[in-house]
Design an enzyme around this catalytic site. Structure first.
Site, PDB file in Angstrom:
ATOM      1  N   ARG A   1       0.814  -1.217   0.000  1.00  0.00           N
ATOM      2  CA  ARG A   1       0.000   0.000   0.000  1.00  0.00           C
ATOM      3  C   ARG A   1       0.850   1.270   0.000  1.00  0.00           C
ATOM      4  NH1 ARG A   1      -5.196  -1.286   3.957  1.00  0.00           N
ATOM      5  NH2 ARG A   1      -6.532  -2.067   2.292  1.00  0.00           N
TER       6      ARG A   1
ATOM      7  N   LYS B   1     -18.315 -16.354   5.333  1.00  0.00           N
ATOM      8  CA  LYS B   1     -19.753 -16.173   5.565  1.00  0.00           C
ATOM      9  C   LYS B   1     -20.528 -15.714   4.340  1.00  0.00           C
ATOM     10  CE  LYS B   1     -20.097 -14.907  10.396  1.00  0.00           C
ATOM     11  NZ  LYS B   1     -20.351 -13.705  11.223  1.00  0.00           N
TER      12      LYS B   1
ATOM     13  N   GLY C   1      -8.139  -8.189   0.889  1.00  0.00           N
ATOM     14  CA  GLY C   1      -6.927  -8.396   1.674  1.00  0.00           C
ATOM     15  C   GLY C   1      -6.461  -9.840   1.694  1.00  0.00           C
TER      16      GLY C   1
ATOM     17  N   GLY D   1     -12.717  -4.198   1.657  1.00  0.00           N
ATOM     18  CA  GLY D   1     -14.106  -3.737   1.711  1.00  0.00           C
ATOM     19  C   GLY D   1     -14.430  -2.755   0.592  1.00  0.00           C
TER      20      GLY D   1
HETATM   21  C1  3PG Z   1      -8.677  -1.651   5.077  1.00  0.00           C
HETATM   22  O1  3PG Z   1      -7.610  -2.081   5.477  1.00  0.00           O
HETATM   23  O2  3PG Z   1      -9.627  -2.393   4.753  1.00  0.00           O
HETATM   24  C2  3PG Z   1      -8.828  -0.176   4.900  1.00  0.00           C
HETATM   25  O3  3PG Z   1      -7.652   0.486   5.221  1.00  0.00           O
HETATM   26  C3  3PG Z   1      -9.999   0.326   5.709  1.00  0.00           C
HETATM   27  O4  3PG Z   1      -9.770   0.078   7.064  1.00  0.00           O
HETATM   28  P1  3PG Z   1     -11.020  -0.012   8.031  1.00  0.00           P
HETATM   29  O5  3PG Z   1     -11.742  -1.290   7.654  1.00  0.00           O
HETATM   30  O6  3PG Z   1     -10.452  -0.073   9.430  1.00  0.00           O
HETATM   31  O7  3PG Z   1     -11.874   1.183   7.801  1.00  0.00           O
END
Ligand code: 3PG
Ligand code: MG
Length: 376
Positions: free
Chosen positions: A38, A175, A330, A353
């Site tokens: 990142r 899930k 991720g 997300g």
């Molecule tokens: C992530 O790692 O998914 C993003 O940086 C967002 O982080 P967060 O889910 O803590 O908002």
């Protein structure tokens, strides 16, 4: 959705101070950066801004410190790595040390942008959060998407709007309830959706299979059955499973417990933990024939070497595929890196997300803000 402004749309930035919102929320292990993807991913934007003569100050969140300073979430390791990769770029302290960030507090926005002439959002992974640093500055400063954000949007919205066909999507993860919206979004656009990971067992149960002690969401069975009825053979489930027997423990081979390849009938006391070799081969064939591939979520418990085969096979198939390949999330990005295949796909999203939400909705709060359309 109209296009977001990009770097070229900014007024001249020579000699100006530019606030760069990045997503440097990197995985840390014992205080060390486990993967700096990142940080490296923001370099094209940083380099462009500096080539134009801008002074760049970056900001990020790191972890979830819940509005209070906590040394565990200090950005110091990120600052050190950034100093190696882009000397002279300043990095502010963790945005989430201040409760105003997550609350999108106007006073926090005002403090954040004080002294800046322009704002660039390159924090794709955080652009689904309507937080102060994401949606605030574009209301007050000339603003643009950085290179990373622009590329993520181009690739992921392209999957929704005009994928080359056949478009094969592969989803894993534990899930059904977490992934329901993205399942629906992918079924609306993909030619087939291959399901693995823990969530496949609720689908198998909905087909009437015995799933033993595998992961199961009872309240999602009806939903799974309706999806299977509606989409028929476009929704592809595993035909064999790797299972761990009574007494076995994940990540602890020394605890014992047999490991067996089973069909889709799993006896009581046994737990499905990976797709089986037949499924891995079938998924691999389908991926090889696709002209567009999107993969999110591991096929099994790949962190345990006994149960990595399904995820490895999918990762390898995606890497070998001739079609346009996109990996989001991720865990799947981590799996690719674990297998040394991250350079073999066309696009590895830096967002988990955020990539799913963009696929689901075609828009994100951070993008709306850059277009000048954000309303709190
Ligand atoms: C992530 O790692 O998914 C993003 O940086 C967002 O982080 P967060 O889910 O803590 O908002
Ligand atoms: Mg997250």
């Amino acid at each position: 959705m109209t296009a977001v402004p990009t770097l070229e749309d900014l007024p001249p930035v020579a000699g100006k101070r530019v606030l760069l919102r990045a997503d440097f929320n990197v995985p840390l292990r014992d205080g060390e950066i486990a993967d700096d993807l990142r940080i490296r991913a923001a370099l094209p934007t940083i380099d462009w801004l500096r080539d134009q003569g801008a002074q760049v100050v970056a900001c990020t969140h790191l972890g979830r410190p819940k509005g209070t300073p906590d040394p565990k979430y200090s950005v110091a390791p990120v600052r050190a790595r950034l100093a190696e990769l882009a000397p002279g770029v300043e990095l502010l302290e963790n945005l989430r040390y201040d409760p105003g960030e997550e609350a999108d507090d106007p006073a926090f926005v005002a403090r954040l942008i004080d002294g800046f002439d322009a704002y660039v959002n390159d924090a794709f992974g955080a652009s689904h959060r309507a937080h102060a640093s994401i949606v605030g500055p574009p209301q007050f400063l000339p603003s643009a998407a950085g290179r990373l954000l622009a590329r993520e949007v181009e690739v992921l919205t392209g999957l929704r709007s005009n994928p080359r066909r056949p478009f094969v999507a592969i989803l894993g993860g534990s899930k059904v309830s977490d992934k329901l919206k993205v399942i629906e979004a992918l079924l609306a656009v993909a030619d087939s959706l291959l399901i693995g990971g823990g969530m496949c067992f609720t689908f198998l149960a909905a087909q009437g299979a015995s799933i033993g002690d595998s992961l199961f969401e009872e309240d999602m069975v009806g939903t799974c059955r309706a999806l299977l009825d509606e989409h028929g053979d476009r929704l592809v489930l595993p035909t064999d499973i790797t299972a761990l027997g009574p007494g076995g423990e994940l990540m602890r081979p020394e605890a014992g417990g047999d490991v067996r390849q089973l069909g889709t009938t799993i006896p009581a006391g046994w737990k499905g933990v990976d797709v089986g070799p037949g499924t891995a081969a079938d998924f691999g064939d389908r991926i090889a024939e696709a002209r567009t591939v999107f993969w999110n979520g591991p096929m099994g418990v790949f962190e345990d070497p006994r149960f990595e085969a399904g995820t490895r096979a999918v990762a390898q198939a995606v890497a070998d595929a001739a079609g346009f390949t996109v990996v989001g999330g991720g865990d799947s990005a981590a799996a690719l890196a674990q297998f040394g295949l991250d350079d073999e796909v066309d696009h590895v999203s830096t967002g988990g997300g955020a990539s799913l939400e963009l696929l689901e909705q075609g828009d994100l709060p951070g993008l709306a803000a850059l277009r000048g359309e954000w309303k709190a």
